[in-house]
Write a protein that holds these residues in place. Sequence first.
Motif: not given
Length: 252
Positions: A30-32, A73-79, A88-89
């Motif tokens: 997710i890029a913010l 700002l990038e976050l990488t989220v694993e379900q 949700y993310l």
Amino acid sequence: MARAAVLGRLTWRVGTVVAVREETSTARTIALEVPDWPGHLAGQHVDLRLTAADGYSTQRSYSIASAPQSDRLELTVEQVPDGEVSPYLTQVLAVGDLVELRGPVGGWFVWRPETPEPVLLVGGGSGLVPLMAMIRTRAAKDSRVPFRLVYSVRDPQSILYTDELRRRGRHDPGLDIAYAYTRRVPEGWPRPPHRVDADLLTTNGWPPELSPACFVCGPTGFVESVAELLVGAGHDPARIHTERFGPSGGHR
């Protein structure tokens, strides 16, 4: 100045989702865009807060994947199975949505480009995320500090940043990458499925007499096992930086 910096980290900011990228079938980057973002160091994380229409609020911590030099700002989220926030993310959050962020957080598990010692990165699953921020920071700074990455992952389909790792591994002589597949290996792979062990760390890590900076991130059991192996091989415990996530650890 120190007090102002602390207050800045405790401030909730609103970020706008400007892009999403599917990394695997269960992970998403997710890029913010975050106005007035104070900047961060490679290895730090943020607190992310979601608030429902009925006022219910919950928050989680996520490692920052992007280099400090990035304009996003990038976050990488694993379900997480049966998770409250990660589904949700990874499945619902869309470009244009807003999220609340607080940070950056953390000062121990960070790599600074001005440090000259060789670096060993050992990641398990989504524990690769803050290590990737270090790899990207090294490239952005045109650092000549040699990096070695040992990445433990279930199978080839679970690898995060597949294309980027392949490209960096081929074209950056200062970055060596080794994989440990724990469930299923690629066709023709020289070893059956296995976990990170002493042989792998000896072959693909740095000898302790070089005093490398070691960064280990992943599930609690993985981190504890790798840290024990490194200490057993003669590495200085003070130079082994660990970050863990899950029920017994910190963030994801």
